[in-house]
Enzyme design. Structure first.
Site, PDB file in Angstrom:
ATOM      1  N   MET A 265       0.801  -1.499   0.024  1.00 43.93           N
ATOM      2  CA  MET A 265      -0.158  -0.254   0.124  1.00 43.93           C
ATOM      3  C   MET A 265       0.927   1.329  -0.122  1.00 43.93           C
ATOM      4  SD  MET A 265      -1.289   0.227   3.675  1.00 43.93           S
ATOM      5  CE  MET A 265      -2.680   1.456   3.204  1.00 43.93           C
TER       6      MET A 265
ATOM      7  N   LEU B 254      -5.848   6.085  -1.526  1.00 50.63           N
ATOM      8  CA  LEU B 254      -6.151   5.812  -0.974  1.00 50.63           C
ATOM      9  C   LEU B 254      -8.022   5.237  -0.783  1.00 50.63           C
ATOM     10  CD1 LEU B 254      -4.846   4.378   3.089  1.00 50.63           C
ATOM     11  CD2 LEU B 254      -7.433   5.449   2.587  1.00 50.63           C
TER      12      LEU B 254
ATOM     13  N   LEU C 134     -10.220  -1.480  -1.599  1.00 46.46           N
ATOM     14  CA  LEU C 134     -10.303  -1.449   0.398  1.00 46.46           C
ATOM     15  C   LEU C 134     -11.122  -0.635   0.690  1.00 46.46           C
ATOM     16  CD1 LEU C 134      -7.714  -1.603   2.182  1.00 46.46           C
ATOM     17  CD2 LEU C 134      -7.515   1.342   1.377  1.00 46.46           C
TER      18      LEU C 134
ATOM     19  N   ARG D  34      -9.657  14.530   6.502  1.00 44.31           N
ATOM     20  CA  ARG D  34      -8.761  14.069   7.870  1.00 44.31           C
ATOM     21  C   ARG D  34      -7.208  14.766   7.712  1.00 44.31           C
ATOM     22  NH1 ARG D  34     -10.019   9.596   9.773  1.00 44.31           N
ATOM     23  NH2 ARG D  34      -7.407   8.813   9.074  1.00 44.31           N
TER      24      ARG D  34
ATOM     25  N   TYR E 175       2.351  11.846  11.376  1.00 47.24           N
ATOM     26  CA  TYR E 175       3.268  11.523  10.297  1.00 47.24           C
ATOM     27  C   TYR E 175       4.439  12.514  10.945  1.00 47.24           C
ATOM     28  CZ  TYR E 175       1.152   8.287   6.981  1.00 47.24           C
ATOM     29  OH  TYR E 175       0.849   6.811   6.109  1.00 47.24           O
TER      30      TYR E 175
ATOM     31  N   SER F 245       6.622   8.606   6.435  1.00 44.19           N
ATOM     32  CA  SER F 245       6.703   6.918   6.985  1.00 44.19           C
ATOM     33  C   SER F 245       8.107   6.081   6.377  1.00 44.19           C
ATOM     34  CB  SER F 245       5.742   6.137   5.404  1.00 44.19           C
ATOM     35  OG  SER F 245       5.448   4.362   5.832  1.00 44.19           O
TER      36      SER F 245
ATOM     37  N   TYR G  75      -0.448   3.840  -3.500  1.00 45.90           N
ATOM     38  CA  TYR G  75      -1.435   4.626  -3.299  1.00 45.90           C
ATOM     39  C   TYR G  75      -0.341   5.817  -2.759  1.00 45.90           C
ATOM     40  CZ  TYR G  75      -4.805   1.402  -1.244  1.00 45.90           C
ATOM     41  OH  TYR G  75      -5.273  -0.046  -1.615  1.00 45.90           O
TER      42      TYR G  75
ATOM     43  N   CYS H 285      -9.075  -9.227  -0.546  1.00 43.31           N
ATOM     44  CA  CYS H 285      -9.742  -8.428  -2.181  1.00 43.31           C
ATOM     45  C   CYS H 285      -9.096  -7.132  -2.194  1.00 43.31           C
ATOM     46  CB  CYS H 285     -10.702  -8.773  -2.772  1.00 43.31           C
ATOM     47  SG  CYS H 285     -11.194 -10.182  -3.136  1.00 43.31           S
TER      48      CYS H 285
ATOM     49  N   ASP I 193       7.530  -1.767   9.524  1.00 44.87           N
ATOM     50  CA  ASP I 193       7.125  -0.333  10.222  1.00 44.87           C
ATOM     51  C   ASP I 193       6.503   0.660   9.171  1.00 44.87           C
ATOM     52  OD1 ASP I 193       6.913  -0.746  12.875  1.00 44.87           O
ATOM     53  OD2 ASP I 193       9.405  -0.364  12.677  1.00 44.87           O
TER      54      ASP I 193
ATOM     55  N   GLU J 184      -0.185   4.277  15.937  1.00 49.52           N
ATOM     56  CA  GLU J 184      -1.147   3.747  16.508  1.00 49.52           C
ATOM     57  C   GLU J 184      -1.165   3.305  17.525  1.00 49.52           C
ATOM     58  OE1 GLU J 184      -5.851   2.162  14.621  1.00 49.52           O
ATOM     59  OE2 GLU J 184      -3.506   2.340  12.733  1.00 49.52           O
TER      60      GLU J 184
ATOM     61  N   CYS K 159     -14.057 -14.758  -4.533  1.00 47.90           N
ATOM     62  CA  CYS K 159     -15.075 -14.873  -3.507  1.00 47.90           C
ATOM     63  C   CYS K 159     -16.159 -15.178  -3.787  1.00 47.90           C
ATOM     64  CB  CYS K 159     -14.809 -13.161  -2.648  1.00 47.90           C
ATOM     65  SG  CYS K 159     -12.936 -12.378  -2.239  1.00 47.90           S
TER      66      CYS K 159
ATOM     67  N   CYS L 116     -18.770 -11.700  -5.364  1.00 48.28           N
ATOM     68  CA  CYS L 116     -17.837 -10.693  -5.821  1.00 48.28           C
ATOM     69  C   CYS L 116     -18.525 -10.474  -6.975  1.00 48.28           C
ATOM     70  CB  CYS L 116     -15.781 -10.835  -6.321  1.00 48.28           C
ATOM     71  SG  CYS L 116     -15.477  -9.848  -7.242  1.00 48.28           S
TER      72      CYS L 116
END
Length: 353
Positions: free
Chosen positions: A4, A20, A26, A43, A51, A58, A93, A124, A267, A274, A332, A335
């Protein structure tokens, strides 16, 4: 190497969040093209602070790059008939995105590639989303001329299990010897919306299989539970949430805990902020002693596991095995995403090369 990703600098946070929340694999949202940018704007300030608190971005790119370099060097020794090997990172992302990986692969003249999911357990919404992205970029011509195969899951690989177990054992050493047997191992994995779980996504089963394999390796010497973190939005998600599980353990008098990230291989914000800063602080305020098992990061045991996974895949490919696993071919039961069907067919025939 598919993952990701995460913003390497604070200034990249908004673009990361927009990408994202725009991913319906997702986080399925109504009116996604409108809601995703709006949510990202709302957000971004809060996530930018998070961060900043973990060092200004990250570290997932740095760790993935190190893992890929180590993996490639080992593969040159383990499987010289396909050397030289080179890793490319395609984040979902954050940069480098799949189109950037495609550009670099084209510059290097790559004709044979393995789409190697860095999520040990298949979902998925994670591995599937990354493979859908590579498929779409391939249809747009970014990956033209490449023969593909896929490593889509490795949730119980012995080397992976050993690396996780060694980190748990190191965390247990931080408790008094006479108390170690009482310490609860609280495994924590990224949660999923129940809408994804209920359509038959295999993620819960595969995370559970990882936990069971780790506990077998540890001899079931400690009590344990599996919890889920990183819920986003008001819809129902898989639980219990890790934060609530810690509070519940405190209420039951279980005051010593090792937190184990079990679906993250390096990490990033979910571990460093979190688990460490947010949940760890709350647990200490409850009087708990909590230590987190280290992420796998540059663990030589883990990097050797990655090399072993790819080596075995290359041997099977040379022996005539199909480009994808039997499991990957099964959608699935619930799906309704046509892209999944096209993507699975694309990789099953080795791409269009």
């Amino acid at each position: 190497m598919l993952n990701m990703g995460g913003p390497s600098t604070v200034s990249e946070t908004h673009d990361f969040l927009r990408n994202l929340f725009s991913d319906g694999d997702l986080i399925p949202l109504p009116f996604q093209s409108v809601l995703a940018p709006w949510i990202a704007r709302r957000r971004a300030p809060q996530i930018e602070e998070q961060y900043a608190a973990i060092g200004g971005g990250s570290p997932i790119f740095r760790w993935t790059e190190a893992q890929g370099d180590g993996l490639s060097a080992l593969l040159d020794e383990l499987h010289p008939q396909t050397a030289p090997h080179k890793s490319y990172i395609a984040f979902r992302y954050a940069r480098p995105l799949a189109d950037e990986a495609a550009r670099r692969m084209k510059e290097d003249g790559v004709k044979r590639a393995i789409a190697f999911s860095q999520y040990p357990q298949y979902s998925c919404s994670t591995t599937g989303s990354s493979l859908n992205d590579v498929y779409r970029k391939s249809r747009a011509g970014h990956f033209s001329g490449i023969r593909w195969s896929v490593i889509d899951r490795w949730s119980t690989h012995a080397g992976f299990i050993e690396a996780v177990s060694q980190n748990i054992e190191a965390a247990l050493q931080k408790f008094p010897e006479e108390k170690r047997g009482e310490v609860v191992l609280l495994f924590s994995a990224h949660s999923l919306p129940m809408s994804v779980v209920n359509r038959g996504d295999p993620y819960v089963l595969e995370v559970s299989a990882t936990v069971a394999a780790v506990m077998d390796r540890l001899g079931h010497a400690n009590p344990y539970r599996l919890a889920w973190q990183s819920q986003v939005g008001p819809s129902a998600w898989l639980g219990p949430q890790t934060r609530n599980a810690l509070k519940g353990l405190a209420r039951l008098g279980k005051m010593r805990v090792v937190l184990v990230p079990i679906a993250f291989t390096s990490d990033h914000i979910e571990t460093l902020y979190e688990l460490d800063l947010e949940y760890g602080k709350e647990a200490r305020e409850l009087g708990m002693e909590v230590h987190r098992a280290e992420s796998l990061n540059a663990s030589p045991v883990f990097i050797r596991a990655l090399a072993d996974i790819v080596e075995q895949h290359l041997k099977e490919s040379a022996a005539g095995s199909p480009p994808t696993s039997v499991q990957m071919g099964l959608r699935c039961p619930g799906c309704s995403n046509a892209t999944c069907a096209h993507q699975k067919s694309f990789f099953a025939r080795g791409g269009d090369a």
